[in-house]
Design a protein around this motif. Structure first.
Motif, short mmCIF file in Angstrom:
data_model
loop_
_atom_site.label_atom_id
_atom_site.label_comp_id
_atom_site.label_asym_id
_atom_site.label_seq_id
_atom_site.Cartn_x
_atom_site.Cartn_y
_atom_site.Cartn_z
N TRP A 223 -65.88 5.59 -43.15
CA TRP A 223 -66.58 4.30 -43.14
C TRP A 223 -65.73 3.32 -42.34
O TRP A 223 -64.59 3.04 -42.69
N ASN A 224 -66.26 2.83 -41.23
CA ASN A 224 -65.50 1.94 -40.36
C ASN A 224 -65.18 0.63 -41.08
O ASN A 224 -66.06 0.01 -41.68
N GLU A 225 -63.91 0.23 -40.98
CA GLU A 225 -63.47 -0.97 -41.68
C GLU A 225 -62.41 -1.69 -40.87
O GLU A 225 -61.57 -1.07 -40.22
N ASP A 226 -62.48 -3.00 -40.89
CA ASP A 226 -61.49 -3.85 -40.23
C ASP A 226 -60.37 -4.12 -41.24
O ASP A 226 -60.45 -5.05 -42.03
N MET A 473 -83.80 1.29 -39.14
CA MET A 473 -82.60 2.09 -39.40
C MET A 473 -82.03 1.79 -40.78
O MET A 473 -81.93 0.64 -41.19
N ASP A 474 -81.65 2.84 -41.49
CA ASP A 474 -81.00 2.69 -42.79
C ASP A 474 -79.69 1.92 -42.56
O ASP A 474 -78.80 2.41 -41.85
N PRO A 475 -79.52 0.74 -43.16
CA PRO A 475 -78.32 -0.06 -42.87
C PRO A 475 -77.01 0.62 -43.28
O PRO A 475 -75.99 0.44 -42.61
N ARG A 476 -77.04 1.37 -44.36
CA ARG A 476 -75.80 2.05 -44.76
C ARG A 476 -75.49 3.17 -43.78
O ARG A 476 -74.37 3.29 -43.29
N ALA A 477 -76.49 3.99 -43.48
CA ALA A 477 -76.28 5.09 -42.54
C ALA A 477 -76.00 4.56 -41.14
O ALA A 477 -75.36 5.24 -40.34
N GLY A 478 -76.44 3.34 -40.86
CA GLY A 478 -76.24 2.77 -39.54
C GLY A 478 -74.95 1.98 -39.39
O GLY A 478 -74.66 1.48 -38.30
N HIS A 479 -74.18 1.87 -40.47
CA HIS A 479 -72.97 1.03 -40.42
C HIS A 479 -71.99 1.52 -39.36
O HIS A 479 -71.55 0.74 -38.51
#
Length: 799
Positions: A223-226, A473-479
């Motif tokens: 899961w991409n995270e800053d 687009m599914d927002p979670r799957a598109g994160h």
């Protein structure tokens, strides 16, 4: 995500349905295998009732690549965005013709086997005997690679209280000022696959991870995270790993994939996704290079960045106060100290405060940007400017974006906004084709103004709850997938205006396929010795995940505590400069302070000048290696295991690396100047000191600030040109061919990259080593360029 508590107990209120046996099996129209798997042993017809099944499909998609899917409910509608696989259609068509999948059945053993070139998948159909085993079919005995066996394929029903992985929870809590997840009252479906690990098997990849190079023992949520480079989170999560047993595994999911790498069952890599289907692809090597090449065939090869991008980037830094005079003074200072600058990067405040992104130069600090950028070009300097996918409420383009539906919306139809980063900022919806054109239109205006490249910052802080996208687009799957859409829009804008050969980004976020839009950099690193080593590990890990070109903030981006407003520690800065200029791409960048060397100390300018000029001089070698990376999916900055897979000592090394296939680099991580590093088998020569090191052995040495271990591999030669800039005619301006140790009478052939036909070679330089140690090295040249002089490395002859 863990679903068990030890081997005897499942998590509370969790129901696990394991594939136990194959109820039926058939061949598919595409030449694959389809199996209906029962989740309990079927002794009589009654056992077929009231129990879930799992449908397994196994297909050969390319030579040595087999894809699998396991599905519970097939009728579920999924809005998960899918990766583009085999993006080079012509190459894939050719490989498809070579696949020739073959299914064989062994009645005695009750198995079915699908073969794809040198990879085989064998399904055990015996009662209570479910097992899908992958093997190297090119060996005489069929060497085992991995398998999905006992408790290896699962459909799981988790309770409403099943925890959300912490990175996902943090994304909403940090970015959204209002939304909080309501209590869930429904059970959640998951699919899970576990792949066996053997004794001594090490796992690599899974993106740009800043911890240990080998991922064994780690729990990882992709899961991409800053979150900076000093944490377990990362900006670039790639659902692909490979091991030292000669295979890789790609999970074909843009949604978050949770992995337990020897962290739940100690002999397995467990991967799980929320939903009704899990998809994975096994890629055979057997060598690391072959695994990476085939993975790049699957998800895309990194294109060649332009030659100028390999030179030194000088950044204005983040929250510094700068204008035209500041930039000119810094460039003058670099020139007067003999430090060649290739790119001038303008960070955030080229735009007015509170307006990011507005695509407009601050009229106070840059009253006539077109003329100013023109003068930078006259200096021979390219221009890169910072952007992000956010549109602040104060931006001149906010109203237009809101009015036309170009921004991500909440479920009630209003624009999603937050205050974390820019006040009232919204997020561009790149699933809307018109929004893409709108965003690109602003970039094209900047390109026409004189901008050459864009630093595509952020792309991780993307809302995934209480929002909807234009295309559904599914927002979670598109994160994570959002990073692809964002970087693709910017990359295509440059390529469309300037040509593909001139397109280069400086991107922070990525997922699978992101390697097709280079360059990427490591994000916010600490200006400390550990911060330096974390950056190196991140770059090596990303390179083992299919990315060819990578950079980092030389000197470190952020300082600790009270040191935030000070320049980097001189020792850290100078040691970081050394290997920073021995990376594919090199940038000086900080947060509160400039990274020009004279603010550090006088010697720092001399060190930077030496290594910036050295890198430019090495461009004939570097760009030839870049072509190899482009063609074969290899990283420029590569972990030792890639070049030396048969040397067990190299398997875990993450404090040194190979720069291409011929140069060993060992950065120095202390103020004493001592370095303990490993030399693989052979006789290696120092490019900077000419001294001999014979491996395999560990070496401990001490270096001044102008030197580090930079060794030429035995039997290799390095082409050298002029040091003033990176983008010269390498073929016509070769000055030296530097030869390390080589066997008497041997011939070393080195390709010369063409500067006019990018991606091709203009002949070779061929060096013949004298027999018996007598006489001189002979140099021949094919192609149209000049014949360089030979420099044989020794204590009195080196660069």
């Amino acid at each position: 995500m863990k679903f068990t508590h030890g081997i005897w107990e499942d998590r509370e209120h969790t129901t696990i349905h394991n594939a136990v046996e194959v109820a039926s099996c058939s061949e598919t129209a595409t030449g694959g295998i389809r199996a209906l798997c029962a989740t309990r042993h079927v002794e009589h017809r009654g056992n077929t009732l009231n129990r879930a099944t799992i449908t397994l499909k196994v297909d050969a998609v390319a030579p040595g690549i087999i894809s699998c899917s396991a599905t519970h409910f097939r009728g579920t509608v999924s809005h998960e965005p899918r990766f583009e696989l085999f993006p080079d259609a012509d190459a894939h068509k050719k490989t498809q013709e070579e696949v020739a999948p073959k299914v064989t059945h062994n009645a005695g053993a009750n198995t079915s086997t699908l073969s794809s070139h040198d990879l085989a998948a064998t399904l055990d159909k015996n009662p209570k005997g479910f097992r899908l085993a992958f093997s190297n079919s090119s060996g005489t005995t069929g060497d085992a690679l991995t398998a999905v066996g006992f408790h290896g394929l699962q459909y799981i029903v988790g309770p409403p209280s099943q925890s959300v992985p912490s990175p996902l929870d943090a994304s909403t809590a940090i970015a959204d000022p209002y939304y909080r997840r309501p209590a869930s009252h429904g059970n959640k479906p998951y699919m899970s696959v576990s792949l066996d690990l053997q004794v001594g098997e090490l796992v690599y990849g899974l993106g740009e991870r800043f911890g240990p190079l080998t991922k064994n023992g780690q729990e990882i949520d992709l899961w991409n995270e800053d979150a900076g480079t000093c944490t377990l989170y990362t900006y670039k999560n790639i659902p692909f790993y490979w091991t030292n047993r000669g295979y890789g595994v790609f999970f074909d999911h843009s949604d978050v994939v949770s992995l337990e790498v020897q962290a739940e069952r100690l002999a397995k890599v467990q991967a799980s996704v929320q939903g009704e289907e899990i998809r994975w692809t096994v890629i055979h090597g057997p060598t690391p290079k072959e695994i990476l090449r085939r993975y790049s065939d699957l998800t895309g090869h990194p294109p060649l960045p332009p030659a100028w991008s390999f030179g030194l980037y000088l950044s204005t830094s983040f929250i510094t106060d700068y204008d035209e005079d500041t930039v000119n003074q810094q460039l003058d200072g670099m020139a007067s100290r003999g430090i060649p600058v290739s790119v001038l990067h303008f960070d955030c405040f080229w735009m007015r405060a509170y307006t990011w992104t507005s695509f407009t130069f601050d009229p106070v600090n840059f009253p006539n940007p077109k003329d100013f950028l023109g003068r930078l070009h006259q200096r021979g300097v390219k221009v890169c400017v910072w952007i992000n996918p956010y549109i602040a409420q104060e931006s001149e383009v906010f109203e237009e974006g809101m009015e036309h539906g170009y921004l991500i919306k909440r479920l009630d139809g209003s624009v999603w906004q937050g205050d974390n980063w820019q006040a009232g900022m919204a997020v561009v919806d790149f699933t809307n084709p018109e929004a893409v054109k709108w965003y690109q239109g602003h970039l094209v205006k900047l390109l026409d103004l004189g901008v050459d490249s864009f630093k595509t910052d952020f792309g991780e802080r993307i809302p995934w709850e209480d929002v909807r996208y234009h295309n559904g687009m599914d927002p979670r799957a598109g994160h994570n997938y959002y990073s692809l859409l964002y970087n693709r829009a910017v990359y295509d804008a440059i390529a469309g205006r300037r040509g593909a050969g001139e397109a280069a980004l400086f991107a922070r976020s990525a997922t699978a396929g992101g390697q097709r839009m280079p360059v990427h950099w490591g994000g916010d690193c600490e200006s400390t010795w550990p911060g330096m080593s974390q950056s190196l590990r991140g770059g090596l890990s990303l390179g083992l995940s299919g990315f060819g070109f990578w950079s980092h903030d030389i000197g470190g981006f952020i300082a600790e505590g009270a040191r935030a407003d000070l320049s980097p520690d001189p020792d850290i800065y100078k040691r970081w400069v050394q290997w920073g200029l021995l990376s594919s791409h090199s940038r000086l960048h900080g947060s509160h302070t400039y990274r020009v060397p004279w603010l550090v100390d006088d010697e720092a300018s001399e060190v930077l000048a030496k290594f910036a000029r050295l890198k430019n001089a090495l461009m004939p070698y570097i760009f030839a290696q870049a072509v190899d990376c482009h063609r074969n999916g290899l990283p420029m900055l590569r972990a030792m295991v890639v070049e030396f897979p048969d040397d067990r000592t190299c398997h875990g090394l993450d404090e040194q690396y190979m720069f291409g296939d011929s140069l060993l680099v060992a950065p120095i991580f202390n103020a004493r100047g001592t370095c303990e590093y490993y030399v693989p088998a052979g006789t290696w020569r120092g490019l900077l000191d000419g001294r001999e090191r014979v491996g395999p052995r560990w070496v401990k040495e001490e270096f001044d600030n102008f030197h580090l271990p930079l060794l030429v591999r035995e039997g290799r030669a390095i082409l050298v040109g002029p040091p003033e800039r990176p983008d010269y005619d390498w073929s016509a301006q070769l000055s030296k061919v530097v030869v390390g140790s080589a066997a008497a009478g041997s011939v070393i052939e080195v390709p010369v990259p063409s500067a006019s036909k990018i991606g091709e070679f203009d002949g070779f330089v061929r060096v013949t080593v004298p027999s018996g140690g007598q006489g001189s090295h002979e140099v021949e040249r094919t192609g149209s360029g000049n014949r360089p002089e030979v420099l044989v490395l020794g204590v009195d002859s080196h660069l």
